[in-house]
Design a protein around this motif. Structure first.
Motif, short mmCIF file in Angstrom:
data_model
loop_
_atom_site.label_atom_id
_atom_site.label_comp_id
_atom_site.label_asym_id
_atom_site.label_seq_id
_atom_site.Cartn_x
_atom_site.Cartn_y
_atom_site.Cartn_z
N GLU A 208 0.79 -1.19 0.00
CA GLU A 208 -0.22 0.12 0.12
C GLU A 208 0.85 1.17 0.00
O GLU A 208 1.89 1.39 0.64
CB GLU A 208 -0.98 0.00 1.27
N GLY A 249 -2.38 4.93 -3.01
CA GLY A 249 -2.31 3.82 -3.94
C GLY A 249 -3.79 3.38 -4.32
O GLY A 249 -4.92 3.85 -3.94
N ASN A 250 -3.89 2.17 -4.86
CA ASN A 250 -5.26 1.64 -5.17
C ASN A 250 -5.17 0.35 -4.14
O ASN A 250 -6.48 -0.34 -4.59
CB ASN A 250 -4.78 1.01 -6.76
N ARG A 289 -9.20 3.41 2.82
CA ARG A 289 -9.50 3.08 1.62
C ARG A 289 -8.70 3.83 0.64
O ARG A 289 -8.05 4.93 0.79
CB ARG A 289 -10.93 3.23 1.23
N PRO A 290 -8.26 3.49 -0.44
CA PRO A 290 -7.57 4.26 -1.77
C PRO A 290 -8.14 5.54 -1.79
O PRO A 290 -9.47 5.87 -1.93
CB PRO A 290 -7.90 3.29 -2.77
N GLY A 291 -7.31 6.58 -1.72
CA GLY A 291 -7.63 8.04 -1.91
C GLY A 291 -8.08 8.64 -0.60
O GLY A 291 -8.71 9.82 -0.52
#
Length: 330
Positions: A208, A249-250, A289-291
């Motif tokens: 991550e 990241g994603n 969570r991503p973002g």
């Protein structure tokens, strides 16, 4: 049985309010790592408390997963039949004292685990050729003994090499020679370092892409600790650390952000967080969570004479190249 550990008391109190809950739900409620919660619950269940830790699964799904994997014995080559061994040679035997078959492991947290081991059963040894007794060669007729002057003495033995007799073959020696250069062990990798307010980038255990910022360190924070209903022992003080984490990241970050957030004292010893949360300073929640950017407060209880010089964040218990350290010693 009397429970004295404050972390266990907090877990049992939350479980008493819920009555029945999954391990990850209880961990989210108390702000702890699900693996630590499962370990403590299993230990408490085995101590005689009215507590049952169970596992729920999909039976059809498990059977399909088991049926999809060929058994290990089907992939092994067939062994040729064993020849009859002469007396004095042992054949294959069943190993005594080793239970065979599936067993439920007691005292282990619930969850999905791959158990690796050696299947039980009878194992034949490697094939060996039957022992054949060599035929005795024909005996020549006896010859008259030679005269004394024709007797031959055996050749004298060569003197043993002291190097060979002591150390063996030099090319195969495993000891280190004094004239060879000694290999210096490599130092453990260190992560990034900064000061209060700095934003530093790092990675989680699953790759991550994370950004962690140390916003504030309140030392002491006894008034916040008392306002939440807690009390300190004589010679103790409390410290509150405010951090913020961003997932760039994603890949979702599924751990507790401050699970391994520690204080470092002047003598280099780490100080782990206390299992408490303050009403006026909300704690971290599990998962980013991503973002997403989330913040939280971590509470510590330490001796009043201890001088804190740094705050350290790491995705695992042991520091490595992903570890972040903020210096707070002015």
């Amino acid at each position: 049985m009397a429970v004295t550990d404050p972390v266990d008391i907090r877990l049992l109190a939350a479980l008493a309010d819920l009555g029945k809950a999954a391990v990850h739900e209880l961990a989210a409620k108390v702000g702890m790592d699900p693996r630590e919660v499962a370990y403590r619950l299993v230990a408490l269940s085995g101590s005689g408390l009215p507590l049952l830790v169970g596992v729920e699964s999909d039976p059809n799904g498990l059977r399909s997963a088991i049926a999809g994997s060929p058994p290990s014995w089907a992939q092994q080559p067939q062994q040729p039949p064993q020849p009859q061994r002469p007396p004095g040679h042992s054949g294959p035997h069943n190993v005594q004292g080793t239970p065979s078959g599936p067993y439920n492991v007691q005292g282990t947290p619930s969850g999905a685990y791959n158990v690796h081991g050696t299947p039980s059963g009878r194992y034949p040894g490697p094939p060996s050729a039957p022992v054949r007794q060599p035929m005795a060669p024909p005996q020549p007729p006896p010859r008259p003994p030679a005269p004394p002057q024709q007797q031959f003495a055996p050749p004298p033995m060569a003197p043993a090499d002291p190097v060979m007799s002591t150390w063996g073959v030099p090319q195969t020696a495993s000891w280190a020679r004094g004239d060879e250069q000694q290999v210096t062990p490599q130092a453990a990798p260190e992560g990034k370092k900064g000061r209060t307010g700095d934003v530093m980038e790092t990675q989680g255990l699953e790759g991550e892409q994370l950004t962690v910022q140390l916003l504030e360190v309140q030392d002491p924070a006894d008034y916040l600790f008392s306002a939440a209903g807690y009390s300190l022992e004589a010679g103790e003080r409390s410290v509150v650390v405010h951090t913020e984490i961003t997932n760039r990241g994603n890949i979702p970050f599924v751990s507790l952000p401050d699970n391994y957030l520690e204080l470092l004292s002047a003598d280099g010893k780490p100080i782990a967080k206390a299992p408490v949360s303050l009403t006026s300073r909300p704690p971290h929640k599990i998962g980013v969570r991503p973002g997403e950017t989330l913040g939280g407060h971590t509470v510590y209880v330490l001796p009043d004479a201890t001088r804190v010089v740094a705050v350290r964040w790491s995705p695992r218990p042991e520091p490595d190249e992903r570890t972040l350290t903020w210096s707070i010693d002015d």
